[in-house]
Design a protein around this motif. Structure first.
Motif: not given
Length: 450
Positions: A344-352, A357-369, A374-380
């Motif tokens: 689980i991550c936001y926008a990151s090369s960790m997704s690749v 290793f064919d492991k499922p990846v989730i990128n969180i696409d809602f803002e907790v705050r 925008m610079s502190k809002s990772p979904t942007y």
């Protein structure tokens, strides 16, 4: 004796050169001298302890104060890049400064002048008008036959290219990350050859850097050779090492980092609570912090239950490029990738990395705050040019609410093969060849041109 200058100003450069087989292939020829250029003596002292072959030399390559034209073209490079990432950065600056006039002028300049013919003229003027000679003494001392710029986008490496071009020394540039061609401004001066990871970056180099296609070489990702050539720890060994419960599945969260998000601790607590009350079934959490960022020690102390990795050494007190990952850190990453069940991550090369290793990846696409800048809002950051391409592969899920997030977690833990075709597509596009020989290909290109 032939001499090659190789830059290691940044952590990503060392990770792709020193900590891969690129270094091993280069040092085998005793008639070849490698001069590694670093930004300060601390980095040199650090690397010299591990990489100290007889034909290896280290030099500090510091820039002095840039002249007017050098500063002018350094500032101009961002305005001549027309990408979604550049637009996002411009909007973030406007939101923080509220300088509408500056925003409108910047956007107008970008839309009018971010064109190949203008960039060609600007590069010509950049070359002839800038008279700074910060590295002339190094060239006089070693008389290199080749300069290999392992980052290419910063002003230090631009000055090395400039000095090399003035002296007729061959140059090779290396794009060492998937986002740099569309995020860091234009390449001020073009090298003779350019080495890139994949077809996507090659197309970007042609479009945004105006690099002739015939001068671009695709080599793959050297640092990913570790994922192929290194035998990771078994699940039992890894779980014992990390004090994990072998009867539970492992969810790994890779934080965005406090520079770009204030939500990381909220996500950690959310996942922990879901696991504690059984909403995430039979799972445990491990957090892997970024090697180029710092975490809040006070927040860590509030969570004595947290299992985490803190890879890397940092040479600066601020987040940035001044870091390094040891061989143990790199092996630890591969061990984690091989033994986790979900990332689980936001926008990151960790997704690749996870998709390799064919492991499922989730990128969180809602803002907790949701009221953050925008610079502190990772979904942007999903709007960035390079990351939008990853999203289109279908290999990453983007839950837009806590409810979707929880459902996606449990779905993936129950059936990790979901979206595997998308992950294979993501790996194919980003890695080009995942054969364990990318380092060898990069070294071969260097040696053929030395």
């Amino acid at each position: 004796m032939r001499t090659i200058f190789v830059t290691i100003f940044q952590g990503a450069e060392a990770k792709n050169i020193l900590r891969t087989d690129v270094y091993k292939h280069l040092i085998v020829n005793p008639e070849l001298r490698l001069v590694f250029l670093a930004g300060n003596q601390d980095r040199i002292d650090y690397y010299r302890k591990e990489f100290n072959a007889p034909n290896v030399v280290y030099e500090v390559a510091e820039m002095g104060k840039m002249g007017f034209w050098n500063r002018f073209f350094s500032n101009l490079k961002f305005h001549l890049l027309n990408t979604e990432t550049a637009d996002l950065r411009r909007e973030m600056i406007f939101e923080e400064t509220h300088n509408r006039r500056r925003y409108r002028i910047s956007r107008l300049v970008n839309r009018v002048f971010a064109r190949p013919i203008v960039r060609k003229l600007v590069r010509l003027l950049d070359y002839f008008l800038v008279r700074d000679q910060f590295f002339a003494a190094l060239f006089d001392k070693y008389e290199p036959s080749l300069v290999f710029c392992a980052h290419l986008f910063d002003d230090q490496e631009t000055q090395l290219l400039r000095e090399a071009k003035r002296r007729g020394v061959k140059t090779i540039g290396f794009v060492n990350s998937w986002d740099k061609m569309t995020a860091r401004g234009i390449v001020r001066l073009l090298p003779d050859r350019l080495v890139v990871f994949n077809e996507l970056v090659k197309a970007e180099a042609i479009r945004y850097a105006d690099m002739p296609a015939g001068k671009i070489v695709i080599a793959g990702i050297p640092q990913y050779d570790w994922h192929v050539n290194y035998q990771p720890l078994s699940k039992g060994e890894f779980f014992r090492k990390k004090n994990l419960d072998v009867s539970k599945k492992l969810v790994v969260y890779a934080p965005m980092g406090k520079t770009f998000s204030n939500s990381d601790w909220d996500i950690i607590d959310l996942l922990h609570n879901w696991m504690a009350d059984g909403q995430i079934r039979s799972a445990q959490l491990m957090v892997r912090f970024q090697p180029n960022d710092f975490f809040d020690e006070a927040e860590m102390q509030k969570r004595p239950w947290l299992i985490y990795d803190r890879p890397g050494i940092r040479f600066s007190k601020e987040r940035g490029v001044d870091w390094d990952m040891s061989f143990d850190d790199i092996r630890g990453l591969t061990d984690t990738l091989a033994n986790a069940d979900l990332f689980i991550c936001y926008a990151s090369s960790m997704s690749v990395d996870a998709a390799v290793f064919d492991k499922p990846v989730i990128n969180i696409d809602f803002e907790v705050r949701p009221k953050e800048l925008m610079s502190k809002s990772p979904t942007y950051f999903y709007k960035m040019t390079h990351y939008a391409k990853a999203a289109r592969t279908g290999g990453i899920r983007y839950p837009e609410s806590k409810e979707e997030f929880l459902k996606d977690i449990n779905d993936y833990l129950d059936n990790p093969k979901l979206d595997d075709l998308g992950r294979h597509r993501l790996v194919g596009e980003q890695c080009w060849k995942l054969d364990g020989h990318s380092s060898e290909r990069v070294a071969k290109i260097i040696l053929e041109n030395a």
